[in-house]
Enzyme design. Structure first.
Site, mmCIF file in Angstrom:
data_model
loop_
_atom_site.group_PDB
_atom_site.id
_atom_site.type_symbol
_atom_site.label_atom_id
_atom_site.label_comp_id
_atom_site.label_asym_id
_atom_site.label_seq_id
_atom_site.Cartn_x
_atom_site.Cartn_y
_atom_site.Cartn_z
ATOM 1 N N THR A 14 0.829 -1.214 0.000
ATOM 2 C CA THR A 14 0.000 0.000 0.000
ATOM 3 C C THR A 14 0.863 1.263 0.000
ATOM 4 O O THR A 14 0.690 2.155 -0.826
ATOM 5 C CB THR A 14 -0.903 0.003 1.259
ATOM 6 O OG1 THR A 14 -1.641 -1.218 1.271
ATOM 7 C CG2 THR A 14 -1.859 1.172 1.251
ATOM 8 N N GLU A 114 9.045 9.609 10.151
ATOM 9 C CA GLU A 114 7.840 10.444 10.298
ATOM 10 C C GLU A 114 6.561 9.658 10.035
ATOM 11 O O GLU A 114 5.545 9.846 10.702
ATOM 12 C CB GLU A 114 7.930 11.638 9.340
ATOM 13 C CG GLU A 114 6.864 12.688 9.529
ATOM 14 C CD GLU A 114 7.030 13.438 10.852
ATOM 15 O OE1 GLU A 114 6.237 13.146 11.762
ATOM 16 O OE2 GLU A 114 7.929 14.277 10.979
ATOM 17 N N VAL A 117 4.204 7.455 12.847
ATOM 18 C CA VAL A 117 3.224 7.956 13.815
ATOM 19 C C VAL A 117 2.315 8.975 13.145
ATOM 20 O O VAL A 117 2.787 9.973 12.599
ATOM 21 C CB VAL A 117 3.914 8.624 15.033
ATOM 22 C CG1 VAL A 117 2.877 9.135 16.025
ATOM 23 C CG2 VAL A 117 4.871 7.662 15.711
ATOM 24 N N ASP A 186 -1.829 -0.839 18.384
ATOM 25 C CA ASP A 186 -1.230 0.017 17.358
ATOM 26 C C ASP A 186 -1.001 1.429 17.923
ATOM 27 O O ASP A 186 0.080 2.006 17.760
ATOM 28 C CB ASP A 186 -2.172 0.076 16.146
ATOM 29 C CG ASP A 186 -1.694 1.052 15.094
ATOM 30 O OD1 ASP A 186 -0.893 0.650 14.241
ATOM 31 O OD2 ASP A 186 -2.118 2.225 15.136
ATOM 32 N N LYS A 190 2.639 3.687 18.799
ATOM 33 C CA LYS A 190 2.898 5.083 18.396
ATOM 34 C C LYS A 190 3.163 5.958 19.615
ATOM 35 O O LYS A 190 4.035 6.840 19.579
ATOM 36 C CB LYS A 190 1.708 5.608 17.600
ATOM 37 C CG LYS A 190 1.564 4.885 16.257
ATOM 38 C CD LYS A 190 0.204 5.111 15.659
ATOM 39 C CE LYS A 190 0.067 4.417 14.327
ATOM 40 N NZ LYS A 190 -1.308 4.408 13.837
HETATM 41 N N1 LIG Z 1 -0.989 1.278 5.117
HETATM 42 C C1 LIG Z 1 -0.985 2.419 5.822
HETATM 43 O O1 LIG Z 1 -1.903 3.228 5.735
HETATM 44 C C2 LIG Z 1 0.172 2.731 6.739
HETATM 45 C C3 LIG Z 1 0.158 3.926 7.502
HETATM 46 C C4 LIG Z 1 1.234 4.252 8.315
HETATM 47 C C5 LIG Z 1 2.310 3.379 8.392
HETATM 48 N N2 LIG Z 1 2.295 2.213 7.678
HETATM 49 C C6 LIG Z 1 3.451 1.323 7.779
HETATM 50 O O2 LIG Z 1 4.085 1.208 6.507
HETATM 51 C C7 LIG Z 1 4.661 -0.090 6.383
HETATM 52 C C8 LIG Z 1 4.129 -0.753 5.117
HETATM 53 O O3 LIG Z 1 2.726 -0.908 5.231
HETATM 54 P P1 LIG Z 1 1.815 -1.340 3.973
HETATM 55 O O4 LIG Z 1 0.424 -1.074 4.391
HETATM 56 O O5 LIG Z 1 2.329 -0.738 2.718
HETATM 57 O O6 LIG Z 1 2.070 -2.924 3.945
HETATM 58 P P2 LIG Z 1 1.666 -3.971 2.810
HETATM 59 O O7 LIG Z 1 0.661 -3.372 1.893
HETATM 60 O O8 LIG Z 1 1.355 -5.239 3.505
HETATM 61 O O9 LIG Z 1 3.029 -4.157 1.982
HETATM 62 C C9 LIG Z 1 4.128 -4.821 2.501
HETATM 63 C C10 LIG Z 1 5.175 -4.996 1.399
HETATM 64 O O10 LIG Z 1 6.309 -5.625 2.006
HETATM 65 C C11 LIG Z 1 6.643 -6.779 1.273
HETATM 66 N N3 LIG Z 1 7.157 -7.819 2.127
HETATM 67 C C12 LIG Z 1 6.523 -8.468 3.133
HETATM 68 N N4 LIG Z 1 7.330 -9.392 3.702
HETATM 69 C C13 LIG Z 1 8.483 -9.314 3.017
HETATM 70 C C14 LIG Z 1 9.703 -10.019 3.091
HETATM 71 N N5 LIG Z 1 9.874 -10.988 3.980
HETATM 72 N N6 LIG Z 1 10.703 -9.706 2.239
HETATM 73 C C15 LIG Z 1 10.518 -8.752 1.303
HETATM 74 N N7 LIG Z 1 9.385 -8.027 1.171
HETATM 75 C C16 LIG Z 1 8.380 -8.339 2.023
HETATM 76 C C17 LIG Z 1 5.370 -7.235 0.609
HETATM 77 O O11 LIG Z 1 5.709 -8.020 -0.505
HETATM 78 P P3 LIG Z 1 4.638 -8.639 -1.524
HETATM 79 O O12 LIG Z 1 4.276 -7.503 -2.425
HETATM 80 O O13 LIG Z 1 5.401 -9.691 -2.253
HETATM 81 O O14 LIG Z 1 3.509 -9.153 -0.680
HETATM 82 C C18 LIG Z 1 4.720 -5.895 0.258
HETATM 83 O O15 LIG Z 1 5.210 -5.417 -0.973
HETATM 84 C C19 LIG Z 1 4.330 -0.822 7.684
HETATM 85 O O16 LIG Z 1 5.394 -0.683 8.582
HETATM 86 C C20 LIG Z 1 3.114 -0.086 8.209
HETATM 87 O O17 LIG Z 1 2.968 -0.169 9.602
HETATM 88 C C21 LIG Z 1 1.259 1.886 6.855
#
Ligand SMILES: NC(=O)c1ccc[n+]([C@@H]2O[C@H](COP(=O)([O-])OP(=O)(O)OC[C@H]3O[C@@H](n4cnc5c(N)ncnc54)[C@H](OP(=O)(O)O)[C@@H]3O)[C@@H](O)[C@H]2O)c1
Length: 407
Positions: A14, A114, A117, A186, A190
């Protein structure tokens, strides 16, 4: 040709994919500021990319995998290899922050986070830089958009907890497994990070006491309404006699509290100290493009030397005749046709009336109007003509109105 600043991107979900799209759109804007053009030099997911190869070809690593391993291992290896790291990983920072910050110090690199949180709300930067001179006494935060959305729906539409949760999942505000959000874990992660920065002392996620919203009922919401209070999931980090307290729990808020008006998936953080009294920051707390904005901001910060001076990168005109909504207050003789004449003069300038209240004052009357936005020059042209009408008892008074809508 500007030099390339190479970014190794770990994770393309995402936030990672939103980061790539945002970078493609904004990269040229950073050339005049940094002298370099940031570009993604390699991407790692579960199915593509090789970490060592990505590291060898990167000036900075962005970690958007999430969770503890392998994110922790990659972040440590990147810093040991002398690369700055940007991460949005609250779980990692709230549990292994001390190890990671020590590594960053030892290797003279930056670790920026940044996005970890409150999404795009720049609370980390404000705590570390803008308010570095004050001794923060207390932080209150709505730092989980999912639970704030659920509570807002329960309060405003009378939904049960289960109904509101289901709706949050349908709209993408809650994960299929919402445990971390609804239990308060969660938010606790933070708050641990914020407390660490505010009080300059190690704070581990395990030290944060947290309670979620799963047990809240419609009845709690009714009480809150009767009392004129709002029910929110609040994170608190504060200095107490014995040290500090960091906790997350549902709490009633008086309507005057800055966090009481934070509705839906928005986040907000209130920072308090003797000198600054209170500063509140609020905005979207999650979402791919929003979090990617915070991540890219960190990348640019890592690219430029500190204390940069503002650069002119665009030649924009300063415009004075902007559109504004107005409050218009008039004291008039109470006779037929007054409102029609005022409305006609306003209409000639394209002003449209949003609401009007008339109040008797003996032989006179008070007319108060709110007008929809229009160019200020046209509004004041109408006011000038209105001021000359023979039934006006005094000069009309105008005050701008800031609409509730944002950009
Ligand atoms: N989503 C939000 O709104 C949001 C807001 C604030 C902070 N965050 C933080 O941002 C970070 C990413 O969140 P997200 O929502 O983007 O997560 P996500 O959609 O689940 O994406 C995770 C990515 O990491 C890859 N991945 C997972 N395990 C892996 C591994 N072992 N080796 C290599 N790549 C791996 C996945 O690969 P595949 O593509 O192959 O599955 C995917 O591309 C997290 O720390 C989250 O807490 C997210």
């Amino acid at each position: 040709m500007a030099e390339t600043f190479r970014i190794g991107l770990l994770g393309h979900g995402t936030v990672g994919s939103a980061f790539e799209a945002l970078l493609a759109e904004r990269a040229d804007a950073f050339v005049p500021i940094t002298g370099m053009r940031p570009e993604i030099s390699g991407v790692l997911t579960r199915s593509r990319g090789d970490f060592e190869e990505i590291l060898a070809n990167a000036d900075l690593v962005v970690e958007l995998i999430g969770g503890i391993e392998p994110a922790r291992d990659y972040v440590l290896r990147a810093m040991r290899a002398g690369r700055h790291v940007v991460s949005a990983n609250k779980q990692l920072l709230s549990q292994y922050g001390e190890e990671l910050w020590a590594c960053a110090r030892e290797h003279g690199v930056q670790l920026r986070f940044e996005g970890a949180v409150a999404g795009v709300v720049p609370v980390i930067r404000v705590l570390q830089e803008s308010l570095a001179a004050t001794r923060v006494e207390r932080i209150h935060g709505i730092v989980n958009g999912t639970t704030n959305y659920i509570l807002t729906e329960m309060a405003s539409r009378g939904l049960s907890y289960d109904e509101a949760l289901r709706q949050a999942q349908e709209l993408g505000y809650a994960e299929a497994d919402p445990t971390d959000d609804v239990t308060g874990r969660d938010a606790a992660a933070k708050m641990a990070i914020l407390a660490r920065l505010a009080f300059s002392t190690p704070v581990h996620l395990d030290q944060v006491v947290y309670e979620g919203i799963e047990h809240l009922t419609g009845e709690d919401m009714e009480y809150a309404k009767d009392l004129g209070l709002g029910l929110k999931l609040i994170g608190t980090a504060e200095r107490v006699d014995a040290g500090i307290s960091v906790r997350v729990h549902p709490a009633f808020l008086y309507p005057g509290h800055p966090l009481a008006s934070i509705h839906g998936p928005f986040n907000a953080v209130t920072l308090e100290s003797d000198t600054i009294t209170e500063v509140t920051l609020s905005g979207p707390g999650a979402g791919g493009p929003q979090t990617a904005t915070a991540v890219l901001g960190d990348v640019v910060s890592a690219m430029i030397p500190p204390a940069s001076t503002p650069e002119t990168t665009e030649a924009l005109t300063v415009v004075n005749d902007i559109e504004s909504a107005f409050y218009l207050h008039m004291e008039v003789a109470d006779r037929p046709g007054v409102l029609a004449q005022v409305a006609e003069l306003l209409g000639m300038q394209g002003a449209s009336i949003k609401s009007v209240v008339q109040q008797g004052l003996g032989h006179d009357a008070r007319l108060v109007m709110i007008l929809h936005p229009l160019p200020e020059s046209r509004f004041y042209a109408a006011v000038h003509l209105i001021g000359q009408l023979d039934f006006m008892r005094s000069s009309p008074r105008a005050i701008r109105v800031i609409e509730e809508e944002f950009i």
